[in-house]
Write a protein that holds these residues in place. Structure first.
Motif, mmCIF file in Angstrom:
data_model
loop_
_atom_site.group_PDB
_atom_site.id
_atom_site.type_symbol
_atom_site.label_atom_id
_atom_site.label_comp_id
_atom_site.label_asym_id
_atom_site.label_seq_id
_atom_site.Cartn_x
_atom_site.Cartn_y
_atom_site.Cartn_z
ATOM 1 N N VAL A 1 1.426 -1.698 0.322
ATOM 2 C CA VAL A 1 -0.251 -0.185 0.283
ATOM 3 C C VAL A 1 1.190 1.276 -0.488
ATOM 4 O O VAL A 1 0.650 2.595 -0.539
ATOM 5 N N ASP A 2 2.207 1.907 0.694
ATOM 6 C CA ASP A 2 2.766 2.162 0.898
ATOM 7 C C ASP A 2 3.213 2.704 -0.970
ATOM 8 O O ASP A 2 3.341 3.988 -1.020
ATOM 9 N N LEU A 3 4.459 1.328 -1.260
ATOM 10 C CA LEU A 3 4.323 1.996 -2.317
ATOM 11 C C LEU A 3 3.685 2.127 -3.619
ATOM 12 O O LEU A 3 3.660 3.168 -4.186
ATOM 13 N N PHE A 4 2.181 1.038 -3.148
ATOM 14 C CA PHE A 4 2.031 1.709 -4.623
ATOM 15 C C PHE A 4 1.074 3.048 -4.481
ATOM 16 O O PHE A 4 0.643 3.797 -5.339
ATOM 17 N N THR A 5 1.188 3.424 -3.629
ATOM 18 C CA THR A 5 0.340 5.142 -3.003
ATOM 19 C C THR A 5 1.189 6.165 -3.091
ATOM 20 O O THR A 5 0.600 6.989 -4.222
ATOM 21 N N ARG A 6 2.217 5.861 -3.390
ATOM 22 C CA ARG A 6 3.526 6.681 -3.942
ATOM 23 C C ARG A 6 3.444 7.270 -4.942
ATOM 24 O O ARG A 6 3.756 8.267 -5.460
ATOM 25 N N GLU A 7 3.304 5.596 -5.630
ATOM 26 C CA GLU A 7 3.864 5.525 -6.955
ATOM 27 C C GLU A 7 1.862 6.218 -7.593
ATOM 28 O O GLU A 7 2.959 6.562 -8.718
ATOM 29 N N THR A 8 0.889 6.285 -7.765
ATOM 30 C CA THR A 8 0.202 6.663 -7.997
ATOM 31 C C THR A 8 0.411 8.389 -8.095
ATOM 32 O O THR A 8 -0.491 8.801 -9.151
ATOM 33 N N HIS A 9 0.304 8.727 -6.533
ATOM 34 C CA HIS A 9 0.708 9.719 -6.884
ATOM 35 C C HIS A 9 1.341 10.384 -8.055
ATOM 36 O O HIS A 9 1.394 11.753 -8.609
ATOM 37 N N LYS A 10 2.774 9.742 -8.236
ATOM 38 C CA LYS A 10 4.035 10.412 -8.906
ATOM 39 C C LYS A 10 3.258 9.820 -10.268
ATOM 40 O O LYS A 10 2.972 11.011 -11.272
ATOM 41 N N ARG A 11 2.375 9.350 -10.625
ATOM 42 C CA ARG A 11 1.156 8.750 -11.965
ATOM 43 C C ARG A 11 0.928 10.417 -12.395
ATOM 44 O O ARG A 11 1.172 10.295 -13.663
ATOM 45 N N ARG A 12 0.142 10.402 -11.473
ATOM 46 C CA ARG A 12 -0.887 11.663 -11.366
ATOM 47 C C ARG A 12 -0.124 12.387 -11.770
ATOM 48 O O ARG A 12 -0.634 13.453 -12.712
ATOM 49 N N ALA A 13 0.280 12.537 -11.141
ATOM 50 C CA ALA A 13 1.908 13.958 -11.802
ATOM 51 C C ALA A 13 2.722 14.103 -12.718
ATOM 52 O O ALA A 13 3.006 15.044 -12.971
ATOM 53 N N GLU A 14 3.094 13.062 -13.444
ATOM 54 C CA GLU A 14 3.873 12.939 -14.342
ATOM 55 C C GLU A 14 2.349 13.105 -15.700
ATOM 56 O O GLU A 14 3.232 13.579 -16.897
ATOM 57 N N GLY A 15 1.246 12.616 -15.297
ATOM 58 C CA GLY A 15 0.087 12.156 -17.161
ATOM 59 C C GLY A 15 0.307 11.382 -17.187
ATOM 60 O O GLY A 15 0.095 10.225 -16.781
ATOM 61 N N GLY A 16 0.092 11.191 -18.437
ATOM 62 C CA GLY A 16 -0.438 10.046 -18.969
ATOM 63 C C GLY A 16 0.535 8.756 -19.164
ATOM 64 O O GLY A 16 1.951 9.507 -18.835
ATOM 65 N N GLY A 17 0.374 8.044 -19.521
ATOM 66 C CA GLY A 17 2.000 6.688 -19.760
ATOM 67 C C GLY A 17 0.820 5.690 -20.322
ATOM 68 O O GLY A 17 -0.359 5.130 -20.386
ATOM 69 N N GLN A 18 1.883 4.443 -20.465
ATOM 70 C CA GLN A 18 1.511 3.592 -21.212
ATOM 71 C C GLN A 18 1.318 2.294 -21.176
ATOM 72 O O GLN A 18 1.035 1.237 -21.068
ATOM 73 N N ASP A 19 2.545 2.787 -19.914
ATOM 74 C CA ASP A 19 2.228 0.787 -18.751
ATOM 75 C C ASP A 19 0.984 1.332 -18.147
ATOM 76 O O ASP A 19 -0.047 1.880 -18.143
ATOM 77 N N MET A 20 0.606 0.210 -17.223
ATOM 78 C CA MET A 20 -0.848 -0.160 -16.860
ATOM 79 C C MET A 20 -1.090 0.652 -15.223
ATOM 80 O O MET A 20 -2.650 1.533 -15.536
ATOM 81 N N PHE A 21 0.277 0.424 -15.031
ATOM 82 C CA PHE A 21 -0.231 1.791 -13.417
ATOM 83 C C PHE A 21 -0.438 3.365 -13.886
ATOM 84 O O PHE A 21 -1.314 3.614 -12.974
#
Length: 468
Positions: free
Chosen positions: A224-244
């Motif tokens: 949960v800690d790992l994926f929470t950090r990654e979710t915020h990072k993906r939203r800040a970066e915008g689009g991406g082809q990976d599933m997350f």
């Protein structure tokens, strides 16, 4: 062919009857045949010792409807394709997946897609399905082919297949789902998933110190800690082809983003499914092809006919995304291995209303379930059900068989969202593996499989990959 409608009649279609959050009692189920088992523990340890043998004995003794007391409560098993159709199609919204899985998984995989019901499930499933559309899938295919080729190139000789493919599928899930390699965290992430899956069937259901449940809960907290950090990072970066990245930025029907904690729960569940269940499925297919070299050769010839075989340097050519659908024999062999060793052997639900099935009234609030593994081995649907025969899955054979006699990916609204991803990954694996090696096992070798919660060979599956 008999239909579910011929054997069952639901009660009123009015809103669900109210029932206590407590469990149904022996008195509520007195009219249903079955066994309570020893005092206090019930049939828990008998079930854990050999769930397939236990289910078959109960079915042969009591028929297609029976009760069983295990893990501290009563359960009603509904057996056969008609029961599977009744529960999975769920035309009257009578069976709760959330309340069925909840007692087992709520501390480990809460709010995963499999644990959602009805409109909530439909809305989130639609939002998440963006990650499995053709263009993202085409992108994943290229990533999977490159990653599998790179890893398989270093295989060969005697090896334990299960731990090798488990590490590979975890690495592939990281690349396809997260868009990044796991690196040094890989072992810790893998152990977290192992602990969570094992905790799902732990007899002690509270996370007490030194218990499997405590290890599972701790594994979840880490992820949960790992994926929470990654979710915020993906939203800040915008689009991406990976599933997350696509999950993190997916919107619901009203245009709102899925809350971060819910994205994390979905990702946690889907990552587990993407490497644990695919690992089990790929291992089952490799095991069956090792047992049946004639089928291994048929698949190899099919793959070579489509890819053109190894290139001038002797390197295996990958199968393209557009050619995956041409691997008919590979598809049939995979389906047959899934029939014999389904990655999710049984599925629970909870009845929201009382209903009837095969002359028995099952009360509201009852924990009910159907048995995938048992259905896959019933003489009623399969000739010589313990024999490996991919020809069962020719179009004509499939057409003449009950639609719900084969269901390794579930069905209805809860059909596995990632089933096409699983097919794609296993076909790409077979293309790389069978163009390079012949899969062999020692004479008389027959590994014992851990049957539950996700099947795996207890010794890791000892094989030899002989270079062609």
């Amino acid at each position: 062919m008999a239909t579910a409608a011929a054997d069952m009649a639901l009660g009123s279609e009015s809103p669900p009857e109210h029932f206590s959050e407590g469990k149904v009692s022996a008195r509520d189920l007195a009219h249903i045949p079955g066994e309570a088992g020893p005092p206090l523990i019930g049939n828990t340890f008998r079930l854990l010792a050999d769930p397939h043998a236990f289910a078959r004995r109960m079915f042969e003794t009591y028929g297609k409807v029976y009760k069983n007391r295990a893990f501290g409560s009563w359960h009603v098993a509904l057996i056969g394709a008609e029961a599977n159709e009744l529960i999975l199609m769920d035309r009257h919204r009578n069976f709760s997946s959330e309340q069925g899985w909840g007692p087992t998984l709520h501390k480990l995989f809460p709010r995963g897609l499999m644990l959602m019901d009805f409109d909530h499930h439909r809305i989130d499933r639609r939002a998440l399905s963006i990650a499995f559309k053709p263009e993202p899938m085409r992108h994943y295919a290229g990533s999977l082919d490159a990653g599998i080729a790179r890893e398989v190139w270093g295989w060969g000789g005697e090896m334990l297949f299960y731990p090798a493919i488990k590490q590979l599928t975890l690495d592939l899930a990281a690349e396809s789902f997260l868009g990044i390699p796991f690196g040094p965290e890989s072992a810790k992430i893998n152990q977290a998933f192992v602990d969570m899956v094992q905790a799902s069937v732990a007899p002690v259901r509270k996370p007490l110190p030194f218990t499997a449940m405590k290890r599972g809960v701790d594994g979840r907290a880490y992820l949960v800690d790992l994926f929470t950090r990654e979710t915020h990072k993906r939203r800040a970066e915008g689009g991406g082809q990976d599933m997350f990245s696509q999950f993190a930025n997916a919107t619901r029907e009203d245009g709102t983003l899925i809350p971060v904690d819910q994205v994390v729960d979905h990702m946690n569940f889907l990552m587990m499914a993407a490497h644990d269940t695919i690992t089990s499925s790929a291992t089952a297919l490799v095991w069956k092809l090792a047992q049946h070299p004639e089928w291994q050769e048929k698949l190899r010839q099919e793959i070579v006919a489509i890819t053109g075989g190894p290139d001038a340097a002797g390197e295996a050519r990958g199968v393209s995304y557009d050619d995956l659908g041409k691997l008919d024999l590979t598809d049939m062999a995979f389906k047959e291995s899934l029939r014999m060793i389904p990655p999710v052997p049984s599925l629970p639900r909870r009845a929201l209303r009382s209903f009837e099935f095969r002359g028995y009234r099952i009360p509201a609030g009852a924990e009910v379930g159907f048995n995938v593994h048992l259905t896959h081995h019933m003489d009623e649907y399969w000739d010589a059900p313990f024999t490996f025969d991919p020809m069962r899955f020719t179009p004509e054979q499939v057409k003449n068989r009950h639609k719900y006699a084969w269901l390794p990916f579930g069905g209805g609204a809860h059909m596995c969202l990632g089933l096409h991803f699983a097919y794609m990954q296993v076909k790409i694996l077979m293309a790389q593996l069978l163009q390079r090696y012949r899969i062999e096992i020692a004479d008389g070798y027959a590994p014992e499989w851990q049957p539950w919660p996700i099947p795996k060979p207890k010794d890791g599956l000892k094989i030899t990959l002989r270079p062609l």
